[in-house]
Design a protein around this motif. Structure first.
Motif, PDB file in Angstrom:
ATOM      1  N   VAL A 146      41.575  74.940  18.854  1.00 20.79           N
ATOM      2  CA  VAL A 146      40.393  75.749  19.128  1.00 20.79           C
ATOM      3  C   VAL A 146      39.241  75.358  18.212  1.00 20.79           C
ATOM      4  CG1 VAL A 146      40.980  77.638  17.540  1.00 20.79           C
ATOM      5  CG2 VAL A 146      39.645  78.112  19.598  1.00 20.79           C
ATOM      6  N   THR A 147      39.552  74.804  17.049  1.00 22.34           N
ATOM      7  CA  THR A 147      38.498  74.346  16.142  1.00 22.34           C
ATOM      8  C   THR A 147      37.831  73.094  16.688  1.00 22.34           C
ATOM      9  OG1 THR A 147      39.959  75.138  14.374  1.00 22.34           O
ATOM     10  CG2 THR A 147      37.975  73.964  13.719  1.00 22.34           C
ATOM     11  N   PHE A 148      38.614  72.198  17.271  1.00 18.18           N
ATOM     12  CA  PHE A 148      38.020  71.033  17.932  1.00 18.18           C
ATOM     13  C   PHE A 148      37.095  71.475  19.062  1.00 18.18           C
ATOM     14  CE2 PHE A 148      41.998  68.857  16.371  1.00 18.18           C
ATOM     15  CZ  PHE A 148      41.357  68.034  15.469  1.00 18.18           C
ATOM     16  N   PHE A 149      37.504  72.516  19.787  1.00 22.25           N
ATOM     17  CA  PHE A 149      36.684  73.030  20.888  1.00 22.25           C
ATOM     18  C   PHE A 149      35.276  73.390  20.431  1.00 22.25           C
ATOM     19  CE2 PHE A 149      35.088  77.077  22.574  1.00 22.25           C
ATOM     20  CZ  PHE A 149      34.821  76.727  23.897  1.00 22.25           C
ATOM     21  N   MET A 150      35.156  73.929  19.227  1.00 18.80           N
ATOM     22  CA  MET A 150      33.851  74.393  18.759  1.00 18.80           C
ATOM     23  C   MET A 150      32.876  73.261  18.446  1.00 18.80           C
ATOM     24  SD  MET A 150      34.567  77.702  16.325  1.00 18.80           S
ATOM     25  CE  MET A 150      36.007  77.098  15.450  1.00 18.80           C
ATOM     26  N   VAL A 198      31.749  80.507  20.684  1.00 15.49           N
ATOM     27  CA  VAL A 198      32.261  80.266  19.335  1.00 15.49           C
ATOM     28  C   VAL A 198      32.998  81.469  18.753  1.00 15.49           C
ATOM     29  CG1 VAL A 198      31.533  79.846  16.941  1.00 15.49           C
ATOM     30  CG2 VAL A 198      30.608  78.457  18.792  1.00 15.49           C
ATOM     31  N   LEU A 199      32.513  82.683  18.986  1.00 12.96           N
ATOM     32  CA  LEU A 199      33.129  83.856  18.352  1.00 12.96           C
ATOM     33  C   LEU A 199      34.592  84.061  18.759  1.00 12.96           C
ATOM     34  CD1 LEU A 199      30.160  86.404  18.317  1.00 12.96           C
ATOM     35  CD2 LEU A 199      31.073  85.035  16.428  1.00 12.96           C
ATOM     36  N   PRO A 200      34.947  83.969  20.052  1.00 10.57           N
ATOM     37  CA  PRO A 200      36.375  84.060  20.377  1.00 10.57           C
ATOM     38  C   PRO A 200      37.194  82.938  19.749  1.00 10.57           C
ATOM     39  CG  PRO A 200      35.031  84.385  22.340  1.00 10.57           C
ATOM     40  CD  PRO A 200      34.113  83.898  21.267  1.00 10.57           C
ATOM     41  N   ALA A 201      36.590  81.747  19.650  1.00 16.37           N
ATOM     42  CA  ALA A 201      37.291  80.639  19.006  1.00 16.37           C
ATOM     43  C   ALA A 201      37.530  80.921  17.532  1.00 16.37           C
ATOM     44  CB  ALA A 201      36.488  79.347  19.187  1.00 16.37           C
ATOM     45  N   LEU A 202      36.548  81.538  16.884  1.00 19.05           N
ATOM     46  CA  LEU A 202      36.733  81.919  15.481  1.00 19.05           C
ATOM     47  C   LEU A 202      37.833  82.960  15.333  1.00 19.05           C
ATOM     48  CD1 LEU A 202      33.095  82.114  14.040  1.00 19.05           C
ATOM     49  CD2 LEU A 202      34.909  80.532  13.365  1.00 19.05           C
ATOM     50  N   ALA A 203      37.909  83.884  16.284  1.00 16.12           N
ATOM     51  CA  ALA A 203      38.974  84.889  16.245  1.00 16.12           C
ATOM     52  C   ALA A 203      40.349  84.224  16.337  1.00 16.12           C
ATOM     53  CB  ALA A 203      38.778  85.896  17.378  1.00 16.12           C
ATOM     54  N   LEU A 204      40.470  83.228  17.196  1.00 18.43           N
ATOM     55  CA  LEU A 204      41.735  82.505  17.311  1.00 18.43           C
ATOM     56  C   LEU A 204      42.023  81.698  16.048  1.00 18.43           C
ATOM     57  CD1 LEU A 204      41.525  81.252  21.012  1.00 18.43           C
ATOM     58  CD2 LEU A 204      43.075  82.979  20.103  1.00 18.43           C
ATOM     59  N   ALA A 205      40.978  81.128  15.461  1.00 20.26           N
ATOM     60  CA  ALA A 205      41.162  80.404  14.199  1.00 20.26           C
ATOM     61  C   ALA A 205      41.644  81.349  13.100  1.00 20.26           C
ATOM     62  CB  ALA A 205      39.852  79.724  13.794  1.00 20.26           C
ATOM     63  N   TYR A 206      41.125  82.569  13.100  1.00 21.92           N
ATOM     64  CA  TYR A 206      41.560  83.569  12.117  1.00 21.92           C
ATOM     65  C   TYR A 206      43.045  83.883  12.288  1.00 21.92           C
ATOM     66  CZ  TYR A 206      42.149  88.145   9.953  1.00 21.92           C
ATOM     67  OH  TYR A 206      42.619  89.212   9.201  1.00 21.92           O
ATOM     68  N   ARG A 207      43.473  84.014  13.546  1.00 21.58           N
ATOM     69  CA  ARG A 207      44.888  84.306  13.811  1.00 21.58           C
ATOM     70  C   ARG A 207      45.792  83.168  13.362  1.00 21.58           C
ATOM     71  NH1 ARG A 207      45.840  86.518  19.771  1.00 21.58           N
ATOM     72  NH2 ARG A 207      47.935  86.634  18.864  1.00 21.58           N
TER      73      ARG A 207
END
Length: 265
Positions: A146-150, A198-207
């Motif tokens: 998900v970080t690559f996605f951003m 980006v915000l949902p991706a950050l949420a997944l990165a947090y998890r």
């Protein structure tokens, strides 16, 4: 209907995948730029999915099959640039040819539009791709997909905002749209679409316990894009599509380097 047209204008211009809806309206260029975060989301989704697939093959190793890290790195780097038709690399090369010539601004602008490839373009491209390959060799299987996605979402949002904001070169295709009234709403739309991605991706990165590196990557990409864009505009006398590609390449470079440093620690 204009929103649909503008989105697929962005798709047709900045993604090499077949465009499902082919229509052009020259009055919607600024709206098209507002949709750049979504073109980045399309590219990032495919890029992240391919990296995830290579990881899955590597983890399962059916009958001893695995994707060697050097090959995975080459495929990952190639795919990111191939999905946009290498057009941003073209802008990166053109800008480096012009800027590094250290000639008067009129000559730099002429070199920018010259279709021939100069030595500075080749040298800088070589070091860019070598660094990308080295970074992907280290982090392709260590960083959440998900970080690559951003990365392509952020780089395109930043470059699109710069094209709308800054005075264009006289040879730029965006010169007629620069003074279009009400352009502020497309700036807002660009930012909102970027945040939605980006915000949902950050949420997944947090998890996945990767929030701090992801935020650091965002900051580094934004700072690098700002510096690269400002430097290129001062050297070349204004904004253009080539400079937008230059900004994209530098910001994505900063993103992958940041991920590699954090993944290696």
């Amino acid at each position: 209907m204009k929103f649909i047209t503008a989105f697929f204008m962005a798709w047709g211009n900045f993604i090499t995948l077949p465009c499902p809806y082919k229509k052009w309206d020259g009055g919607l260029k600024n709206m098209m730029l507002a949709f750049l975060p979504l073109t980045g989301a399309v590219i990032g989704s495919i890029w992240g999915l391919v990296i995830w697939s290579m990881r899955s093959i590597d983890a399962a190793q059916p009958q001893g099959l695995a994707v060697p890290s050097p090959l995975a790195a080459v495929l990952a780097v190639f795919l990111l640039f191939a999905l946009c038709g290498f057009m941003h690399l073209d802008g990166f090369m053109d800008c480096n040819d012009a800027i590094l010539s250290r000639r008067p601004m009129e000559d730099k602008q002429r070199i920018l539009k010259d279709s021939t490839v100069g030595a500075f373009a080749v040298v800088t491209l070589m070091f860019l791709l070598l660094t990308w390959y080295a970074c992907m060799s280290v982090c392709w299987d260590k960083v959440p997909c998900v970080t690559f996605f951003m990365i392509p979402v952020l780089s395109r949002s930043l470059s699109g905002a710069a094209v709308m904001r800054h005075r264009p070169l006289g040879t730029s295709q965006y010169r007629e749209d620069y003074r279009q009234p009400g352009k502020w709403k497309w700036h807002v739309m660009n930012g909102v679409l970027c945040a939605i991605c980006v915000l949902p991706a950050l949420a997944l990165a947090y998890r996945q316990s990767f929030l701090r590196p992801a935020i650091l990557m965002i900051v580094e990409m934004a700072v690098t894009a700002g510096i690269a864009g400002r430097y290129a505009r001062r050297q070349l006398g204004g904004m253009s599509g080539d400079i937008a590609g230059y900004m994209i390449c530098w910001s994505e470079f900063a993103g992958i380097v940041t991920l590699t440093v954090t993944a290696g620690n």
